[in-house]
Design a protein around this motif. Structure first.
Motif, PDB file in Angstrom:
ATOM      1  N   ALA A 102      -5.522  13.686  -1.935  1.00 42.59           N
ATOM      2  CA  ALA A 102      -4.718  12.647  -1.293  1.00 42.59           C
ATOM      3  C   ALA A 102      -5.251  11.291  -1.768  1.00 42.59           C
ATOM      4  O   ALA A 102      -6.435  11.155  -2.082  1.00 42.59           O
ATOM      5  CB  ALA A 102      -4.825  12.759   0.219  1.00 42.59           C
ATOM      6  N   TYR A 103      -4.373  10.312  -1.872  1.00 41.12           N
ATOM      7  CA  TYR A 103      -4.751   8.983  -2.369  1.00 41.12           C
ATOM      8  C   TYR A 103      -4.242   7.881  -1.445  1.00 41.12           C
ATOM      9  O   TYR A 103      -3.250   8.071  -0.721  1.00 41.12           O
ATOM     10  CB  TYR A 103      -4.109   8.724  -3.753  1.00 41.12           C
ATOM     11  N   ARG A 104      -4.895   6.732  -1.517  1.00 42.27           N
ATOM     12  CA  ARG A 104      -4.333   5.468  -1.063  1.00 42.27           C
ATOM     13  C   ARG A 104      -4.310   4.565  -2.279  1.00 42.27           C
ATOM     14  O   ARG A 104      -5.302   4.504  -3.003  1.00 42.27           O
ATOM     15  CB  ARG A 104      -5.205   4.772  -0.006  1.00 42.27           C
TER      16      ARG A 104
ATOM     17  N   GLU B 250       0.840  -1.191   0.000  1.00 40.77           N
ATOM     18  CA  GLU B 250       0.000   0.000   0.000  1.00 40.77           C
ATOM     19  C   GLU B 250       0.871   1.236   0.000  1.00 40.77           C
ATOM     20  O   GLU B 250       1.991   1.201   0.513  1.00 40.77           O
ATOM     21  CB  GLU B 250      -0.845  -0.030   1.276  1.00 40.77           C
ATOM     22  N   LEU B 251       0.370   2.280  -0.585  1.00 37.48           N
ATOM     23  CA  LEU B 251       1.100   3.547  -0.603  1.00 37.48           C
ATOM     24  C   LEU B 251       0.121   4.672  -0.263  1.00 37.48           C
ATOM     25  O   LEU B 251      -0.984   4.703  -0.798  1.00 37.48           O
ATOM     26  CB  LEU B 251       1.696   3.782  -1.998  1.00 37.48           C
TER      27      LEU B 251
ATOM     28  N   ASP C 162       5.982   6.665   2.125  1.00 36.84           N
ATOM     29  CA  ASP C 162       4.823   7.353   1.580  1.00 36.84           C
ATOM     30  C   ASP C 162       5.234   8.707   1.002  1.00 36.84           C
ATOM     31  O   ASP C 162       6.368   9.137   1.165  1.00 36.84           O
ATOM     32  CB  ASP C 162       3.766   7.531   2.674  1.00 36.84           C
ATOM     33  N   LEU C 163       4.287   9.340   0.331  1.00 34.80           N
ATOM     34  CA  LEU C 163       4.523  10.689  -0.191  1.00 34.80           C
ATOM     35  C   LEU C 163       3.720  11.686   0.641  1.00 34.80           C
ATOM     36  O   LEU C 163       2.553  11.394   0.929  1.00 34.80           O
ATOM     37  CB  LEU C 163       4.063  10.806  -1.642  1.00 34.80           C
ATOM     38  N   PRO C 164       4.213  12.823   0.997  1.00 33.18           N
ATOM     39  CA  PRO C 164       5.553  13.320   0.697  1.00 33.18           C
ATOM     40  C   PRO C 164       6.606  12.700   1.616  1.00 33.18           C
ATOM     41  O   PRO C 164       6.328  12.391   2.763  1.00 33.18           O
ATOM     42  CB  PRO C 164       5.442  14.823   0.957  1.00 33.18           C
TER      43      PRO C 164
ATOM     44  N   PHE D  48      -7.311   2.283  -6.323  1.00 30.73           N
ATOM     45  CA  PHE D  48      -7.058   3.657  -5.888  1.00 30.73           C
ATOM     46  C   PHE D  48      -8.271   4.180  -5.105  1.00 30.73           C
ATOM     47  O   PHE D  48      -9.418   3.957  -5.511  1.00 30.73           O
ATOM     48  CB  PHE D  48      -6.853   4.576  -7.093  1.00 30.73           C
ATOM     49  N   TYR D  49      -7.960   4.862  -4.026  1.00 33.71           N
ATOM     50  CA  TYR D  49      -8.989   5.577  -3.273  1.00 33.71           C
ATOM     51  C   TYR D  49      -8.521   7.021  -3.142  1.00 33.71           C
ATOM     52  O   TYR D  49      -7.370   7.255  -2.785  1.00 33.71           O
ATOM     53  CB  TYR D  49      -9.166   4.986  -1.874  1.00 33.71           C
ATOM     54  N   SER D  50      -9.392   7.966  -3.460  1.00 39.57           N
ATOM     55  CA  SER D  50      -8.987   9.361  -3.310  1.00 39.57           C
ATOM     56  C   SER D  50      -9.859  10.044  -2.281  1.00 39.57           C
ATOM     57  O   SER D  50     -10.992   9.621  -2.021  1.00 39.57           O
ATOM     58  CB  SER D  50      -9.088  10.101  -4.648  1.00 39.57           C
TER      59      SER D  50
END
Ligand code: MTE
Ligand code: LUZ
Ligand code: MOS
Length: 825
Positions: A272-274, A165-166, A772-774, A294-296
């Motif tokens: 933001a996303y997962r 996951e990210l 993760d980002l950032p 993708f989940y936003s």
């Protein structure tokens, strides 16, 4: 004097530097003008009990305080669905959501009135994260899907399989000019709105809708924006609507300019996303199957979230051919301002997720990630069809990959970084190459159209107007170059006029990087019509010696723009050339008119010296239901190699060098395009490194100013930044064979994040540390701490930074030794 392909400065460069460029709040105050501001909800989710504005209405200087019930038309609006309330009536969806609007003679009166407005809201439990929304099943629209092949079977059969996951953060637009509008009432219900907007036609539409006016009563004008970055594609509506409401109610001009912190808090951001992935691949690193969900975080309403998610799904494989794929996209509803377009429009999140998968595969196999990337890259003859069925035509990805790998000395520098990491006890280096393949066109086919108006005056000067807006990206100078070239004039003879719905109607937003493509082509088409008329006149005049003005002194003409437009002359008119302010027959350039003489002559002869051009992008067509089609006219491609240096004690990150190669076809203006590449890349760097949005547990944005939200500054720009453009003579698709540039370079900043991930992986090559980002300095420090505790067996609480017993770094097995290149499939 060729205008095209020249690095002419931005049309307002001088005015920008001298502070003379006029932005919305620089427009001089009008007689009787009112200031406008809003009062918003103190809670993120709730039911309005009472809004008491009586005391505020009595404040000296306050002209009106308006609530939802005062809106003459529909209180609901929205870019796609009308699911937003202009002023909240009953249910509150985010902190600060406007419930009342104040109109006053002065800012002091506004401040006094604000303090007196009572807003009691019964609190309901807010949903503030993607995870909470998923748990509650709180979504916007249906889950969308793009698939090919048989993912389940291919995953089950895969030699290697990884899942993970990210988390990907949002981003604040941070335009220097906030959302702003000035509304001026006219006669018979007419209203003119000056708006800092990427989308004048939409401002016109929502104002008409909410104020119960007809479209022909509303004019929206935009001279320029102090930055938009997608944030003004839909969300310029709020100040425009509220200023217009006040103007209609009071019959006085009204201006609403958001404060910077207010803009941070009230307007939407990048989503933001997962991303949850499951990937299968061979031991040679060839990806056989990929499933990504993708989940936003859509925020409280739809806005453009579904279109953004659609672009995510259309970029989820980035530059790689994957035979079996399934991508799904779900937009979550949360109690935050509605998230919206931001440079890249869902593409950046998709690319981050895909490049994370690549890094994971490389770490798992212990090979250089470049090899995994190159091996899976879209091919020229084979492996060149996307999951949605569009063929990657004239694919320049392999050229871009190999070009930048070679020019950056990627393999040598990667080996050097590994050696450095094995030796240094204070710093870590990471280096990564990531590509981009950005689809150019609005995914909603209808929006791929533009119109332009070109008028020539009797002194031989030209005005051009289009629906495109200038937000700093250089559309204006590119239009000037295209139009000037059409008539063989210097750009100084042409002006691009402020965008207004009065001249260009039913226009698309200036977005999707396509504004030069759409408006530039429309403008050229308008010019072609006028040129046809002028060429006919010139031909006629040149055939009789009497009216020829003078002898042409210089030698034969080098280049110019031909009569009605064809490359090989088919008619007599086609031999007429427009160049250097002159008009002549190419077979006898010594006999010529000045352009101005010809215009005067045309006027005398009652020839139409204006034209409207129209362009609709050919061949774009995508079926949302089946997830198949040709959504894009073409792709803009590129790749970047980023090298980073990390301080192992503080987590501080520096980007040491970036090499970037893009295919922009034949550039209309290489200076502007270079600026777009640098600006886009650095803006992307901010997103992947320092720009963290932080909310209070109640859902209040804490990072709401330049002191708490860290965008890159001048010293963060890579000291060694090498930008090159692919020499692509094979591109003919677009106006002047150019390619769109606005958004694609932002996605290349993922290389910086990937370089950080690689640097961290060098500490613990087999653990595949999640990043993760950032990748903020704090986040990097946390990962370093983890690696320290695992690697050296020393203890750290993870708060005070890494323990001083740093692990002995290991050289990633085999990676440095593997032969580079030689991957031709
Ligand atoms: N460049 C500047 N200086 N300011 C901006 O607001 N917006 C970007 C990009 N470059 C932006 C910018 C975004 S989000 C888009 S879609 C494109 O410009 C839009 O303009 P174009 O179609 O002319 O490229
Ligand atoms: N806006 C939009 C966009 O409405 N549709 C798009 O496909 C798009 N793509 C990029 C940026 N804005
Ligand atoms: Mo840009 S996100 O298409 O406005």
């Amino acid at each position: 004097m060729a205008n095209l392909g020249r690095p002419l400065p931005h049309d307002s460069a001088r005015e920008h530097v001298r502070g003379e460029a006029v932005y919305l709040d620089d427009l001089p105050p009008l007689l009787g003008e009112l200031c406008v501001d809003v009062v918003g909800s103190p809670v993120a989710h709730g039911r309005v009990k009472l809004i008491d504005v009586d005391a505020a209405r009595k404040v000296a200087g306050v002209v009106g305080v308006y609530l939802a019930a005062d809106i003459p038309g529909d209180n609901h609006f929205g870019a796609v669905f009308h699911d937003e309330e202009l002023l909240a009536k009953e249910i509150i969806h985010y902190i600060g959501q406007p419930v009342a609007v104040i109109a006053a003679e002065s800012r002091e009166a506004i401040a006094a009135a604000k303090a007196l407005i009572k807003c009691d809201v019964e609190q309901l439990p807010p949903v503030l994260t993607i995870e909470e929304a998923i748990a509650k099943g709180q979504f916007i629209g249906p889950t969308r899907r793009i698939a090919r092949g048989d993912v389940a079977t291919a995953l089950a059969a895969a030699e290697n399989r990884l899942s993970g996951e990210l988390a990907i953060g949002g981003q604040e637009h941070f335009y220097l000019e906030t959302q702003a509008a000035l509304a001026i009432p006219g006669e018979a219900g007419e209203i003119t709105i000056h708006s800092s907007t990427q989308n004048p036609s939409e401002i016109q539409a929502v104002v008409a809708h909410c104020l119960s006016l007809r479209l022909n009563q509303v004019v929206c004008v935009c001279r320029r924006m102090g930055g938009g970055f997608g944030g003004k594609e839909t969300q310029a509506a709020l100040p425009a609507l509220l200023a217009a409401l006040v103007a209609v109610k009071t019959r006085r001009p009204a201006r609403f300019v958001l404060g910077h912190e207010q803009d941070f808090r009230l307007t939407g951001k990048r989503h933001a996303y997962r991303a949850c992935y499951d990937v299968g691949f061979t031991s040679e690193g060839r990806i056989t199957a990929l499933k990504t969900d993708f989940y936003s975080d859509g925020g409280c309403s739809a806005d453009l979230s579904l279109a953004v998610m659609e672009r995510t799904l259309l970029h989820a494989e980035n530059a790689y051919f994957v035979p079996n794929v399934e991508f799904t996209g779900t937009v979550c509803r949360t109690n935050k301002p509605s998230n919206t377009a931001f440079r890249g429009f869902g593409g950046p999140q998709a690319v981050a997720a895909m490049e994370n998968v690549i890094e994971e595969i490389a770490a798992h196999l212990g090979v250089d990630a470049f090899q995994v990337r190159r091996r899976n890259c879209y091919g020229i003859e084979t492996n060149n069809v996307t999951p949605y069925g569009q063929m990657v035509r004239k694919n320049t990805l392999p050229a871009v990959f190999d070009g930048v790998a070679a020019s950056s000395n990627y393999s040598e520098r990667r080996a050097a970084a590994a050696k450095f990491n094995a030796r240094s006890r204070t710093h870590l280096r990471g280096i990564a190459l990531t590509p981009v393949k950005f689809g150019i066109s609005f995914t909603r086919a209808t929006l791929n159209q533009g119109n332009a108006l070109v008028n020539i005056f009797l002194d031989g000067t030209v005005q051009v107007s289009t629906g495109g807006t200038e937000m700093g990206q250089g559309l204006t100078i590119k239009l000037l170059q295209l139009v000037a070239d059409q008539f063989g004039l210097p750009v100084a003879s042409v002006r691009v006029m402020p965008t207004s719905t009065e001249k260009n109607h039913n226009t698309s937003p200036t977005a999707a990087s396509a504004s030069t493509d759409l408006n530039g082509t429309a403008a050229v088409r308008a010019c072609e019509q006028i040129r046809g008329r002028l060429a006919e006149l010139a031909r006629e005049r040149l055939s009789g010696a009497s009216s020829v003005a003078g002898l042409f002194e210089a030698g034969p003409r080098v280049q110019g723009t031909r009569g009605p437009g064809s490359v090989t002359p088919a008619t007599e008119e086609d031999h007429i050339i427009f160049a250097d302010g002159l008009v002549f027959d190419e077979r006898d350039p010594t006999r010529h008119f000045s352009f101005r003489q010809l215009i005067a002559d045309a006027y005398e002869r009652r020839i139409d010296l204006g034209a409207r051009g129209f362009y609709a992008t050919p061949g774009v067509d995508f079926n949302r239901e089946t997830g198949q089609g040709t959504p894009f006219f073409y792709y803009t491609t590129g790749a970047a190699v980023a090298e980073v240096l990390i301080d192992r004690f503080t987590g501080e990150l520096g980007v040491e060098r970036v090499d970037l190669l893009m295919d922009l076809g034949r550039m209309i203006n290489p200076a502007i395009d270079r600026g777009q590449v640098i600006g886009g890349f650095v803006q992307g760097m901010g997103w992947v490194t320092t720009e963290a949005l932080v909310y209070s547990p109640k859902g209040e944005l804490w990072s709401d100013s330049a002191t708490t939200y860290k965008i890159p500054n001048v010293s963060d720009v890579p000291a060694d930044f090498r930008i090159a453009f692919l020499d692509n003579a094979g591109n003919h698709e677009n106006v002047y064979a150019s390619k769109a540039v606005g958004e694609p370079p932002l996605l290349l900043a993922v290389s910086v994040w990937a370089a950080v991930k690689q640097a961290l992986a060098s500490l613990a090559p087999h653990r595949r540390p999640r990043l993760d980002l950032p990748a903020t300095n704090e986040e990097i420090l946390r990962r370093l701490t983890e690696a320290a505790t695992v690697g050296a067996g020393s203890v750290s609480d993870g708060r005070n930074g890494p323990s001083l017993t740093l692990p002995t770094p290991t050289v990633p097995p085999a990676a440095v030794e593997l032969p580079f290149g030689a991957i031709n499939d």
